[in-house]
Design an enzyme around this catalytic site. Structure first.
Site, PDB file in Angstrom:
ATOM      1  N   HIS A  56       2.364   3.923  -2.762  1.00 15.69           N
ATOM      2  CA  HIS A  56       1.254   3.490  -1.996  1.00 15.69           C
ATOM      3  C   HIS A  56       1.014   4.458  -0.933  1.00 15.69           C
ATOM      4  O   HIS A  56       1.869   5.123  -0.526  1.00 15.69           O
ATOM      5  CB  HIS A  56       1.480   1.965  -1.727  1.00 15.69           C
ATOM      6  CG  HIS A  56       2.743   1.641  -0.786  1.00 15.69           C
ATOM      7  ND1 HIS A  56       4.011   1.645  -1.220  1.00 15.69           N
ATOM      8  CD2 HIS A  56       2.407   0.970   0.655  1.00 15.69           C
ATOM      9  CE1 HIS A  56       4.496   1.080  -0.006  1.00 15.69           C
ATOM     10  NE2 HIS A  56       3.797   0.928   0.916  1.00 15.69           N
ATOM     11  N   HIS A  58       0.763   3.690   2.782  1.00 19.48           N
ATOM     12  CA  HIS A  58       1.287   3.247   4.046  1.00 19.48           C
ATOM     13  C   HIS A  58       2.015   4.650   4.285  1.00 19.48           C
ATOM     14  O   HIS A  58       2.724   5.279   3.691  1.00 19.48           O
ATOM     15  CB  HIS A  58       2.185   2.038   3.879  1.00 19.48           C
ATOM     16  CG  HIS A  58       1.499   0.905   4.132  1.00 19.48           C
ATOM     17  ND1 HIS A  58       2.014  -0.131   3.526  1.00 19.48           N
ATOM     18  CD2 HIS A  58       0.170   0.651   4.368  1.00 19.48           C
ATOM     19  CE1 HIS A  58       0.893  -1.133   3.757  1.00 19.48           C
ATOM     20  NE2 HIS A  58       0.132  -0.586   4.070  1.00 19.48           N
ATOM     21  N   ASP A  60       4.693   5.323   6.293  1.00 17.92           N
ATOM     22  CA  ASP A  60       6.161   5.448   5.938  1.00 17.92           C
ATOM     23  C   ASP A  60       6.619   5.664   4.628  1.00 17.92           C
ATOM     24  O   ASP A  60       7.712   5.598   4.215  1.00 17.92           O
ATOM     25  CB  ASP A  60       6.896   4.226   6.621  1.00 17.92           C
ATOM     26  CG  ASP A  60       6.466   2.948   5.824  1.00 17.92           C
ATOM     27  OD1 ASP A  60       5.561   2.662   5.397  1.00 17.92           O
ATOM     28  OD2 ASP A  60       7.381   1.890   5.829  1.00 17.92           O
ATOM     29  N   HIS A  61       5.508   5.807   3.765  1.00 17.12           N
ATOM     30  CA  HIS A  61       6.035   6.248   2.316  1.00 17.12           C
ATOM     31  C   HIS A  61       5.401   7.554   2.071  1.00 17.12           C
ATOM     32  O   HIS A  61       5.611   8.180   0.943  1.00 17.12           O
ATOM     33  CB  HIS A  61       5.535   5.301   1.372  1.00 17.12           C
ATOM     34  CG  HIS A  61       6.343   3.961   1.521  1.00 17.12           C
ATOM     35  ND1 HIS A  61       7.498   3.578   0.676  1.00 17.12           N
ATOM     36  CD2 HIS A  61       6.259   2.872   2.345  1.00 17.12           C
ATOM     37  CE1 HIS A  61       7.753   2.459   1.264  1.00 17.12           C
ATOM     38  NE2 HIS A  61       7.088   1.929   2.163  1.00 17.12           N
ATOM     39  N   HIS A 114       1.175  -6.085  -1.592  1.00 16.47           N
ATOM     40  CA  HIS A 114       1.445  -5.396  -0.667  1.00 16.47           C
ATOM     41  C   HIS A 114       0.137  -4.682  -0.048  1.00 16.47           C
ATOM     42  O   HIS A 114      -0.100  -5.048   1.017  1.00 16.47           O
ATOM     43  CB  HIS A 114       2.723  -4.756  -0.376  1.00 16.47           C
ATOM     44  CG  HIS A 114       3.019  -4.099   0.612  1.00 16.47           C
ATOM     45  ND1 HIS A 114       3.668  -4.819   1.836  1.00 16.47           N
ATOM     46  CD2 HIS A 114       3.122  -2.767   0.971  1.00 16.47           C
ATOM     47  CE1 HIS A 114       3.814  -3.962   2.744  1.00 16.47           C
ATOM     48  NE2 HIS A 114       3.593  -2.686   2.222  1.00 16.47           N
ATOM     49  N   ASP A 133       7.531  -1.394  -1.976  1.00 20.27           N
ATOM     50  CA  ASP A 133       7.352  -2.654  -1.206  1.00 20.27           C
ATOM     51  C   ASP A 133       6.722  -3.887  -1.980  1.00 20.27           C
ATOM     52  O   ASP A 133       5.984  -4.704  -1.395  1.00 20.27           O
ATOM     53  CB  ASP A 133       6.525  -2.457   0.014  1.00 20.27           C
ATOM     54  CG  ASP A 133       7.113  -1.237   0.961  1.00 20.27           C
ATOM     55  OD1 ASP A 133       8.349  -0.970   0.687  1.00 20.27           O
ATOM     56  OD2 ASP A 133       6.386  -1.155   2.002  1.00 20.27           O
ATOM     57  N   HIS A 171      12.957  -0.323   1.184  1.00 17.23           N
ATOM     58  CA  HIS A 171      13.362  -0.732   2.577  1.00 17.23           C
ATOM     59  C   HIS A 171      14.759  -1.222   2.592  1.00 17.23           C
ATOM     60  O   HIS A 171      15.185  -1.993   1.643  1.00 17.23           O
ATOM     61  CB  HIS A 171      12.488  -1.471   3.504  1.00 17.23           C
ATOM     62  CG  HIS A 171      11.132  -0.895   3.810  1.00 17.23           C
ATOM     63  ND1 HIS A 171      11.087   0.021   4.889  1.00 17.23           N
ATOM     64  CD2 HIS A 171       9.947  -0.937   3.174  1.00 17.23           C
ATOM     65  CE1 HIS A 171       9.739   0.254   4.958  1.00 17.23           C
ATOM     66  NE2 HIS A 171       9.284  -0.017   3.899  1.00 17.23           N
TER      67      HIS A 171
END
Length: 255
Positions: A56, A58, A60-61, A114, A133, A171
């Protein structure tokens, strides 16, 4: 030959994964939270990156992707429905599609909730699903874009995979998730035992992922909305599974 899967801690609490086929030398990377840890893992094993599978959009990915591709030019896969906000894709994928990786079939699963357009990658040969996530160890992702009903449908789709499937989530939230889960399912002996094991693992600095789907089904409250004990605890005996899930998610948001 079986695929080798390497868990790479990134940032403060993210995970990336390398999937390696020794026979062909092909290596895939699932998500790119940062470049340095991933590049070190590749160098330490003398692996060359072939593909990147994004779950996805975001940051942080995906934020380490450009630096990883500079060192290891590779094909990038991601969701067609999310392509307008992902880095440039070589392959835009849809729910139910599959592709070949080193002779192993990988199925794409839409697991929106999410985010809209979040996908998971399921490889039956490796008994592995990379959920980022969506479904997480003792939890699920916060609903930033989707609805509770969407997330419940996504989790239900993952829940019917074989019980020995390993859940590779995005995570290290498991200790906090365990504390919350005990407020929803306080008399679950499997959950109590698992929570103790999680505490020991984190004290020793060990990851708590992956976890098996069977373990999640027995202990993860976000998969257990139909459980009579949880329904009674929430005083929601006559609610739909989706409504029970929504209540659990709302309580987690406020926990």
């Amino acid at each position: 030959m079986p695929l080798e899967i390497l868990t790479i801690p990134c940032l403060s609490d993210n995970y990336a994964y390398l999937v390696h086929d020794d026979a062909t030398g092909q290596t895939a990377l699932i998500d790119v939270p940062e470049a340095d840890a991933i590049l070190k893992a590749l160098a330490d094993r003398q692996w060359h990156l072939s593909e990147v599978w994004i779950t996805h959009h975001h940051a942080d990915h995906v934020q380490g992707l450009a630096d990883v591709l500079t060192a290891h030019p590779a094909k990038v896969r991601g969701a067609a429905d999310d392509s307008h906000r992902l880095p440039a894709l070589d392959f835009a994928l849809g729910d139910g599609e599959s592709f070949d990786f080193a002779g192993h079939e990988v199925e794409v699963m839409d697991v929106s909730g999410h985010t809209i357009g979040h996908i998971a990658y399921y490889c039956a040969d490796a008994k592995a699903v990379f959920t980022a996530d969506s479904l997480m160890a003792l939890g699920c992702g916060r609903l930033f874009e989707g609805t509770a009903d969407q997330m419940w449908k996504s989790l239900s789709k993952l829940a019917v995979l074989p019980p020995d499937t390993q859940i590779y989530s995005g995570h290290e939230y498991t200790a906090a998730n365990a504390r919350f889960a005990l407020t929803i399912d306080p008399h679950n002996s499997d959950l109590i035992s698992r929570s103790q094991g999680i505490a020991a693992s984190r004290t020793a600095g060990k990851p708590t992922v992956p976890s098996s789907l069977a373990t999640e089904a027995a202990t993860n409250p976000f998969l257990r909305a139909a459980d009579p004990t949880i329904r009674a605890h929430l005083n929601m005996q006559h609610a739909s599974d989706s409504e029970v899930f929504a209540e659990i998610r709302a309580r987690k948001d406020a926990f």
